[in-house]
Scaffold this active site. Structure first.
Site, PDB file in Angstrom:
ATOM      1  N   GLU A   8       0.895  -1.199  -0.138  1.00 45.45           N
ATOM      2  CA  GLU A   8       0.260  -0.035  -0.121  1.00 45.45           C
ATOM      3  C   GLU A   8       0.929   1.317  -0.058  1.00 45.45           C
ATOM      4  OE1 GLU A   8      -3.171   0.041  -0.015  1.00 45.45           O
ATOM      5  OE2 GLU A   8      -3.681  -2.120   0.355  1.00 45.45           O
ATOM      6  N   CYS A  67      -2.289   9.062   2.753  1.00 42.27           N
ATOM      7  CA  CYS A  67      -1.836   8.318   1.507  1.00 42.27           C
ATOM      8  C   CYS A  67      -3.128   8.791   0.423  1.00 42.27           C
ATOM      9  CB  CYS A  67      -1.664   6.964   1.508  1.00 42.27           C
ATOM     10  SG  CYS A  67      -3.011   6.087   2.186  1.00 42.27           S
TER      11      CYS A  67
HETATM   12  P1  NAD Z   1       8.193   5.181   4.729  1.00 37.79           P
HETATM   13  O1  NAD Z   1       8.231   4.367   3.441  1.00 37.79           O
HETATM   14  O2  NAD Z   1       9.393   6.090   5.058  1.00 37.79           O
HETATM   15  O3  NAD Z   1       8.268   4.046   5.752  1.00 37.79           O
HETATM   16  C1  NAD Z   1       7.081   2.988   6.025  1.00 37.79           C
HETATM   17  C2  NAD Z   1       7.673   2.153   7.045  1.00 37.79           C
HETATM   18  O4  NAD Z   1       9.011   1.428   6.230  1.00 37.79           O
HETATM   19  C3  NAD Z   1       8.439   2.598   8.196  1.00 37.79           C
HETATM   20  O5  NAD Z   1       7.977   1.655   9.251  1.00 37.79           O
HETATM   21  C4  NAD Z   1       9.641   2.529   8.101  1.00 37.79           C
HETATM   22  O6  NAD Z   1      10.444   2.579   9.320  1.00 37.79           O
HETATM   23  C5  NAD Z   1      10.008   1.584   7.104  1.00 37.79           C
HETATM   24  N1  NAD Z   1      11.184   1.527   6.428  1.00 37.79           N
HETATM   25  C6  NAD Z   1      11.740   2.567   5.949  1.00 37.79           C
HETATM   26  N2  NAD Z   1      12.820   1.876   5.360  1.00 37.79           N
HETATM   27  C7  NAD Z   1      13.008   0.820   5.362  1.00 37.79           C
HETATM   28  C8  NAD Z   1      13.808  -0.313   5.095  1.00 37.79           C
HETATM   29  N3  NAD Z   1      14.916  -0.052   4.136  1.00 37.79           N
HETATM   30  N4  NAD Z   1      13.418  -1.477   5.134  1.00 37.79           N
HETATM   31  C9  NAD Z   1      12.371  -1.751   5.721  1.00 37.79           C
HETATM   32  N5  NAD Z   1      11.551  -1.109   6.434  1.00 37.79           N
HETATM   33  C10 NAD Z   1      11.712   0.442   5.985  1.00 37.79           C
HETATM   34  O7  NAD Z   1       6.978   5.814   4.733  1.00 37.79           O
HETATM   35  P2  NAD Z   1       6.384   6.772   6.091  1.00 37.79           P
HETATM   36  O8  NAD Z   1       6.946   7.967   5.661  1.00 37.79           O
HETATM   37  O9  NAD Z   1       6.497   6.326   7.086  1.00 37.79           O
HETATM   38  O10 NAD Z   1       4.807   7.006   5.292  1.00 37.79           O
HETATM   39  C11 NAD Z   1       4.445   7.774   4.511  1.00 37.79           C
HETATM   40  C12 NAD Z   1       4.054   7.159   3.113  1.00 37.79           C
HETATM   41  O11 NAD Z   1       3.315   6.081   3.274  1.00 37.79           O
HETATM   42  C13 NAD Z   1       3.393   8.140   2.139  1.00 37.79           C
HETATM   43  O12 NAD Z   1       4.014   7.902   0.973  1.00 37.79           O
HETATM   44  C14 NAD Z   1       2.138   7.476   2.123  1.00 37.79           C
HETATM   45  O13 NAD Z   1       1.280   7.945   0.903  1.00 37.79           O
HETATM   46  C15 NAD Z   1       2.147   6.137   2.432  1.00 37.79           C
HETATM   47  N6  NAD Z   1       0.952   5.274   2.795  1.00 37.79           N
HETATM   48  C16 NAD Z   1       0.203   4.616   2.094  1.00 37.79           C
HETATM   49  C17 NAD Z   1      -0.911   4.175   2.606  1.00 37.79           C
HETATM   50  C18 NAD Z   1      -1.715   3.216   1.705  1.00 37.79           C
HETATM   51  O14 NAD Z   1      -2.450   2.459   2.224  1.00 37.79           O
HETATM   52  N7  NAD Z   1      -1.396   3.181   0.652  1.00 37.79           N
HETATM   53  C19 NAD Z   1      -1.451   4.312   3.940  1.00 37.79           C
HETATM   54  C20 NAD Z   1      -0.475   5.126   4.685  1.00 37.79           C
HETATM   55  C21 NAD Z   1       0.469   5.714   4.008  1.00 37.79           C
END
Ligand code: NAD
Length: 482
Positions: free
Chosen positions: A256, A290
């Site tokens: 997602e 998102c």
């Molecule tokens: P992010 O991708 O930075 O982080 C998400 C998760 O991934 C966190 O737990 C983070 O610690 C982890 N992560 C980061 N780097 C990683 C790696 N190398 N390996 C494993 N895990 C890793 O996103 P964010 O800033 O926390 O959230 C915002 C983003 O999420 C936005 O782009 C938003 O659109 C998206 N989002 C999507 C949905 C959906 O359902 N489509 C819902 C909520 C948020």
């Protein structure tokens, strides 16, 4: 956190195989309240070895969890759901303190988050297979549904409760066990859910929670062959990295990812309803969702009137700490988020946009809600998620032009449009290349409807009946020689 009724819900340790643990190295990560900048506490910064231990614990628990009857798993999930409701006020407070959203919104998220546990407790009872007519009389063919196995659950900071339950609810209902890695910005909501899962009687090892900086933990979760499924919500950048890391072990994936939602207002729209919808879809969680409207496309005939009505509401928004009643918008999650918002606004203004309305903000990590008129597709905010309270208004002339602009990004999560014309309603709904489309509504997130995107917004669906299939494999069982 003195205001918590049940202080035991605030845990500063990870959960592995039923034990609350620190990092063997003693390393910790600080967690900060974005409204005050004060350190709320720490979490263990776990290593690959500790992540492996959590995966092994989930694997050990899987053997017996998958053999439980659906009714037994459902009963445990129902108990977990009840506990979430009983502790809703504490869960909401923890959420607001670590994430920043107004308490009223946090309460809404807790109810929404709990609803997935209830829904999938019910769905657990409906996992069934099929009997397929065989090509010859001496054979029978059946399909059986089986849990995928140990599932890694990686979640973002913007919905620290609901993004976990939307994955863990169906995973547990299907018979999978999980290793959750919450965002390092908002781990306490996840850990509180872990406490309640234990109290509900969900066996040790079924729910594990690993905390810390993501790269090392994520590398282990994706490389380890025992993990059969990765369910991730977050940015497209990290989602595609996890997809690549999961390729050598060919894991099931649910992704997602980011969106860039268009919100289209046609000349024939109910303008007041469209303004209400725009406020709801743009400014919920301070614009950090998102499915947030990122581009508001307004047809020329109503552009000025819409800008004026929206501007009046936005200028009156109250911004401040989420714990203070009456605030519409809390702090942004971190400095990097503020910087991105400022960069988008400055870029838009430099390219000809006008700040048509702006709300007051206090000192601190706050972004001003603004309406920008004169937005164009050359601006950075047209192609990137702003993830903040910025409403850029793009002018269009024809329906085809609006659809082309709406579809003109790599993303396809949510789209919204307002029209009173039934023929246009069908045409546009079908022309929009998005996983979710809202007509005359700014809300598309509900437990009972499939949530997910197309294109760079991801793979798979959460919630609804579809949500549990993500955690089930289909086994074809052929009986011969009958
Ligand atoms: P992010 O991708 O930075 O982080 C998400 C998760 O991934 C966190 O737990 C983070 O610690 C982890 N992560 C980061 N780097 C990683 C790696 N190398 N390996 C494993 N895990 C890793 O996103 P964010 O800033 O926390 O959230 C915002 C983003 O999420 C936005 O782009 C938003 O659109 C998206 N989002 C999507 C949905 C959906 O359902 N489509 C819902 C909520 C948020």
């Amino acid at each position: 956190m003195t205001a918590l009724k049940d202080k035991d819900l605030l845990r500063q340790q990870a959960l592995i195989g039923g034990n609350w643990v620190d990092a063997a190295s003693g390393a910790v990560v600080q967690v900060t309240d974005p409204a005050t900048g004060q350190v709320m506490g720490t979490i263990p910064d776990l290593s690959a070895a500790e992540t492996r231990a959590a995966i092994d614990a989930a694997d050990a628990a899987f053997a017996s969890w998958k053999k439980r009857s659906h009714a037994e798993r459902a009963a445990l999930l129902e108990r977990w759901f009840d506990l979430m409701n009983q502790h809703a006020e504490d869960l909401a407070l923890i959420l607001t303190l670590e994430q920043g959203k107004p308490l009223s919104e946090a309460r809404g998220e807790i109810a929404y988050g709990a609803s997935f546990v209830k829904w999938f407790a019910e769905e657990a009872r409906r996992i069934d297979g099929t009997v397929i007519p065989a090509p010859t009389n001496d054979r029978r063919i059946l399909t059986l549904k089986e849990p995928v196995g140990v599932s890694a659950i990686i979640t973002p900071w913007n919905f620290p409760n609901a993004m976990i339950t939307r994955k863990v609810g169906p995973a547990l209902a299907a018979g999978c066990t999980v290793v959750i890695k919450p965002s390092e910005f908002t781990p306490y909501s996840a850990l509180a859910l872990g406490v309640l899962a234990e109290r509900a009687g969900i066996p040790a090892g079924v729910v594990n929670i690993v905390t810390g900086m993501p790269a090392e933990i994520g590398a282990e979760l994706t490389a380890n062959p025992t993990v059969r499924k990765v369910s991730f919500t977050g940015s497209t950048r990290v989602g595609s990295l996890l997809m690549a890391q999961s390729a050598p072990t060919v894991k099931r994936l649910s992704l997602e990812l980011g969106g860039n939602a268009p919100f289209i207002v046609f000349d024939d729209a109910d303008l007041d309803a469209a303004v209400e919808g725009a406020i709801a879809s743009k400014f919920r969680n301070g614009g950090q969702t998102c499915v947030c409207s990122n581009r508001i496309l307004v047809q020329a005939g109503v552009y000025d009137a819409f800008a004026e009505k929206l501007g009046a509401k936005v200028a009156a928004m109250k911004v401040g700490p989420g714990t203070q009643a009456g605030n519409d918008i809390g702090p942004m999650i971190n400095r990097a988020a503020l910087d991105k918002i400022a960069r988008h606004v400055a870029d838009a203004v430099a390219k000809g946009a006008t700040v048509a309305a702006r709300a007051e903000i206090p000192e601190g990590q706050y972004a001003a809600p603004v309406v920008l008129t004169g937005a164009t597709t050359e601006m950075e905010l047209a192609s990137e998620e702003t993830f903040g309270p910025v409403a850029p208004l793009f002018r269009f002339e024809t329906e085809d032009e609006a659809v082309a602009i709406a579809n003109g990004t790599p993303f396809g999560l949510a789209a919204y449009f307002y029209t009173e014309n039934i023929r246009r309603a069908w045409r546009v709904a079908e022309a929009l290349e998005f996983g979710m489309v809202g007509l005359n509504t700014g809300a598309v997130s509900t437990t009972v409807s499939p949530f997910g995107g197309v294109k760079s917004s991801g793979l798979g669906r959460e919630g609804a009946r579809a949500g549990i299939e993500e955690y089930l494999e289909v086994k074809a069982f052929h009986m011969g020689g009958l």
